[in-house]
Scaffold this active site. Structure first.
Site, PDB file in Angstrom:
ATOM      1  N   ASP A 127      -6.460  -2.961   3.907  1.00  0.00           N
ATOM      2  CA  ASP A 127      -5.674  -3.689   3.956  1.00  0.00           C
ATOM      3  C   ASP A 127      -5.553  -4.641   4.395  1.00  0.00           C
ATOM      4  O   ASP A 127      -5.068  -5.987   3.758  1.00  0.00           O
ATOM      5  CB  ASP A 127      -4.340  -3.121   4.383  1.00  0.00           C
ATOM      6  CG  ASP A 127      -3.763  -1.666   3.459  1.00  0.00           C
ATOM      7  OD1 ASP A 127      -4.308  -1.624   1.911  1.00  0.00           O
ATOM      8  OD2 ASP A 127      -3.223  -1.196   4.038  1.00  0.00           O
ATOM      9  N   ASP A 153       0.507  -1.760  -0.734  1.00  0.00           N
ATOM     10  CA  ASP A 153      -0.031   0.020  -0.269  1.00  0.00           C
ATOM     11  C   ASP A 153       0.444   1.150  -0.103  1.00  0.00           C
ATOM     12  O   ASP A 153       1.960   1.489   0.739  1.00  0.00           O
ATOM     13  CB  ASP A 153      -1.102  -0.195   1.348  1.00  0.00           C
ATOM     14  CG  ASP A 153      -1.968   0.915   1.359  1.00  0.00           C
ATOM     15  OD1 ASP A 153      -2.556   1.651   0.150  1.00  0.00           O
ATOM     16  OD2 ASP A 153      -2.217   1.654   2.527  1.00  0.00           O
ATOM     17  N   ASP A 177      -0.489  -0.795   6.069  1.00  0.00           N
ATOM     18  CA  ASP A 177      -1.284  -0.818   7.680  1.00  0.00           C
ATOM     19  C   ASP A 177      -2.954  -0.441   7.847  1.00  0.00           C
ATOM     20  O   ASP A 177      -3.224   0.049   8.617  1.00  0.00           O
ATOM     21  CB  ASP A 177      -0.364   0.590   7.533  1.00  0.00           C
ATOM     22  CG  ASP A 177      -0.854   1.616   7.245  1.00  0.00           C
ATOM     23  OD1 ASP A 177      -1.124   2.212   6.100  1.00  0.00           O
ATOM     24  OD2 ASP A 177      -0.420   2.840   7.763  1.00  0.00           O
TER      25      ASP A 177
END
Length: 817
Positions: free
Chosen positions: A709, A507, A705
């Site tokens: 996700d 990410d 995080d």
């Protein structure tokens, strides 16, 4: 204390919701149900539905102290222990229970009934699925809900096994000390006398066997269902040692005389039985604790949704449980509230933090007609919304189901051990039977005794206590080593799979970047930069937007003078306006400047260039004239470039998947030399990307995080969470980087390779002594050398394999990362 209003208006008796135990005011218009001539009151419609689905499950409860049956709906005394509710007939019973709960709990505390439609599965055999709790027909383990409830406590088997461990560990320690004392010069046998010495060991070992009898049940089920596994070996090995010891204690004359020591005592192996069973129990507690953390991830997701919603009907507003909502209901969402369900704004405007979905820290402006998602957070104003998707179909619930499904997986390393055991167990049993028959038919007198000793020796030397330690010991040591390097490991599966990963998906926000906007560019026109930031900060102090926080902080860092503003107004989706020291100030995008007829001139080209660099550019106007440009960005972490280069050197393909805009994502990718970019990706899209890559035969790791996700972290072969991120991202990950340092992935890869190599070595040690010792224990050397392996040497060889496993695992403490 119960609510003073929650009493029957005439009798004064307490009225409880029989499902959740809450006290209910019968005059408050709450839901009711009739059953067997009685009226039951409920705090919410959801509890009423649960009751009507299975009234007998909620009507009565058993007082755990005195055993009396108590009506749940009118129980004056209730206590909650480790996530479960217990009802009592009197205050005295409640006081006794709360003083020592474990003294009154049975073998396995019964869990609270789950909601209707809950399916249960086996953690060891996930193909077993049924609609009610029970034991796995293959391995005997307790079945678990496929999706835990939000208010469920620890898994009952985890609670039960910890209690059994607290009882059995001291008992096994005493047996071990008694038996081993003679080997270190402490003559316990002489002090106590032979009968008392053996009798004490027998009593304590029998208690250990009784408290770990579920292992023997699992072993028996594995035999009955023709699926030999680790439990088969444990049951046969410890059972053989225990039964042999009883024979040695009660009928020593059946054993060959040469087995007796100088005092005429024949050997007993109660200490082997006790210690092995306790070690296996420790391993089970460790495994159950890891599965508890898996449930925590799902509960963290569920906790994002509020428990109630404020429903609007005409002039009446009331708080109702989410279960009571229907599509089309009008709901009010106030400042600081979480959006209860998916829907659309009908009135009002606000900024909503959608980082749960997008992973981006910047709230999204919402006006009438804009969609909102359940679980997102209202950051500024109040608005009305129409519910569209409720119940199990909301975005949040779909994410919960995705995480639950992806996390119901079995560790590959355990499957390897079971596969080996599938061949090893029949071979060991066959060798024991062959040795028994051969000695009985061909051995010297007393042939039966020799036959029994040989068969027991085979089973004892094959007892897989080292197999039970092989994986947990390596994981335990590796976890400690990893923690010192900022890498937290959840289980063996993560380590095994990460050593084979081909593709790493990352990410952007909070993983590659710092996760919070900062001021990067100040470009004034006709004035000093500090003067420009003074008016910008004065205006933005009236805003609650995260970008405003970045601008104010940036102004203070640059020495801007603190000033106040007036006439502040937020223009949804465009920017803010106000007055600073009599001058009209505007800060926002090109649309705001156009509304105010401000000519941005060459600043427009510069703004586009900044956007191409992945920054958010904002124009500043004073008294209707362009005064400059400011830009903010989410900075790339200082450690990220080196980490990306190192990961490339390790042969990993790096893919970015982010909910951010295409221009910003590609700007970051270019700077970091990332191989592939996917922008504007939803949580479901990230999960789909993982599945697509896995479908190409690639092994995939996902690093992130945010809550958004979590599905991809759980669906990937290995999930890597940032310790600085959302709790659910951490809980969904097999590997967590404590400091959020991407370089930790490099250290994790090296640790994974070393640990898997260590586990394979341990499994070799676990079997080699047993396998090599089996023919010797069976008596293959007796015709040539006159050597018959005594069970005491078999036990020594068995212990040696455990020592080898432990010693080898400890080498991981010195592993260089």
């Amino acid at each position: 204390m119960p609510d003073t209003h929650a009493h029957h208006p005439e009798t004064g008796a307490i009225i409880r919701d029989p499902v959740c135990g809450m006290t209910v005011d019968p005059t408050a218009g709450k839901p009711t149900a009739e059953y067997q001539g009685h009226t039951y009151h409920f705090c919410a419609e959801g509890c009423r539905k649960k009751f009507e689905a299975d009234p007998e499950a909620y009507r009565t409860a058993k007082d755990p102290v005195c055993g009396m049956t108590v009506e749940r709906a009118s129980a004056a005394h209730m206590s909650k222990h480790e996530g479960q509710r217990f009802y009592f007939c009197s205050a005295g019973c409640q006081s006794k229970f709360e003083g020592d709960p474990d003294a009154y709990l049975g073998d396995r505390p019964a869990p609270e009934p789950m909601h209707e439609g809950t399916m249960y599965t086996c953690p060891m055999d996930p193909e077993i699925v049924q609609d009610h709790p029970g034991d796995c027909p293959i391995c005997g383990m307790a079945l678990e809900p496929m999706t835990p409830s939000l208010d469920s406590g620890p898994h009952p088997e985890y609670v039960d096994f910890k209690r059994r461990l607290r009882i059995t560990a001291p008992l096994a320690a005493v047996v071990f000390l008694l038996e081993m004392g003679s080997h270190v010069g402490i003559p316990f046998a002489q002090w106590l006398g032979h009968t008392a010495f053996v009798g004490i060991q027998f009593v304590l070992a029998t208690a250990v066997v009784w408290f770990t009898r579920m292992f023997f049940k699992r072993g028996w089920n594995s035999i009955r269902n023709r699926s030999p596994n680790m439990w088969t070996l444990i049951g046969l090995g410890t059972g053989a040692a225990y039964l042999f010891s009883i024979v040695s204690m009660l009928a020593p004359g059946l054993l060959p005389s040469q087995m007796a020591d100088g005092m005429g005592m024949t050997p007993v192996y109660f200490e082997a039985t006790s210690v092995i069973l306790v070690l296996v129990l420790i391993g089970q507690v460790m495994e159950l604790a890891a599965r508890e953390r898996t449930g925590d991830a799902i509960r963290a997701l569920m906790d994002l949704a509020p428990k109630t919603a404020r429903r609007v009907s005409g002039e009446v507003e009331e708080d109702v449980p989410l279960d009571a909502l229907k599509s089309g209901d009008i709901l009010r969402v106030r400042l600081g509230d979480s959006v209860p369900v998916d829907g659309v704004v009908t009135e009002g405007r606000s900024s909503v933090d959608e980082s749960m979905i997008t992973g981006e820290p910047v709230p999204v402006e919402k006006v009438a007609g804009e969609p909102v998602t359940g679980g997102t957070l209202n950051k500024t104003g109040s608005f009305l919304m129409k519910a569209r998707t409720v119940g199990d179909d909301t975005t949040l619930n779909r994410i919960v189901q995705m995480v639950a499904s992806a996390q119901r997986s079995r560790a590959p390393i355990q499957a390897v051990a079971d596969k080996v055991a599938g061949y090893f167990v029949p071979a060991v049993v066959a060798c024991a039977l062959l040795a028994f028959v051969a000695w009985w038919a061909l051995g010297p007198s007393p042939a039966l005794s020799y036959a029994f000793v040989a068969a027991v020796s085979v089973l004892i030397i094959a007892c897989p206590c080292a197999l039970g330690l092989a994986t947990p010991m390596s994981i335990m040591v590796a976890s400690g080593r990893g923690a010192n390097a900022g890498v937290l490991i959840r289980d063996a599966e993560a380590l095994e799979r990460f050593a084979k990963v081909d593709v790493l998906i990352v990410d952007k926000t909070g993983t590659l970047t710092e996760g919070k906007p900062t001021l990067t560019d100040v470009e004034p026109e006709g004035m000093e930069a500090v003067e420009l930031m003074t008016v910008v900060a004065a205006l933005e102090r009236g805003s609650e937007h995260p970008l405003a926080e970045a601008l104010v902080a940036g102004a203070e860092e640059r020495g801007a003078t603190r000033k106040e503003s007036s006439d502040f107004e937020a223009v949804t989706g465009k920017g803010v306006t106000g007055t600073v020291e009599g001058r009209k100030v505007a800060l926002g995008n090109a649309a705001l400047m156009a509304d105010l007829s401000v000519d941005t001139g060459a600043l427009s080209d510069r703004a586009r260039a900044l956007q191409g660099e992945g920054k958010t550019a904002m124009f500043v106007a004073l008294d209707g004239q362009a005064a400059g440009l400011v830009a903010v960005t989410d900075r790339i972490k200082d450690t990220t470039p080196d980490a990306i280069r190192a990961l490339h050197d390790l042969g990993l393909r790096i893919v970015m998947a982010t909910g951010d805009a295409e221009a910003t994502a590609r700007a970051v990718a270019r700077e970091l030399d990332i191989d592939e970019v996917h922008a504007g990706v939803s949580p479901e899209g990230k999960g789909d990307l993982v599945q697509k890559l896995r479908g190409e035969g690639l092994s995939v790791a996902m690093a992130g995080d945010g809550v958004n996700d979590a599905p991809a972290l759980a669906a990937a072969d290995v999930g890597i969470g940032m310790g600085t991120g959302a709790d659910v991202a951490v809980e969904s990950a097999g590997i967590t980087l404590v400091k959020g340092d991407l370089g930790g992935i490099v250290r994790a890869r090296r640790l994974a390779e070393a640990t898997m190599r260590n586990i394979r070595q341990n499994l070799f040690f676990a079997f080699i002594y047993n396998s090599a010792g089996v023919p010797i224990a069976a008596g293959i050397l007796y015709p040539f050398l006159g050597v018959l392996l005594s069970p005491i040497f078999a036990a020594a060889a068995m212990s040696l394999s455990s020592v080898s496993v432990i010693g080898n695992a400890l080498r991981l403490r010195a592993q260089k990362l």
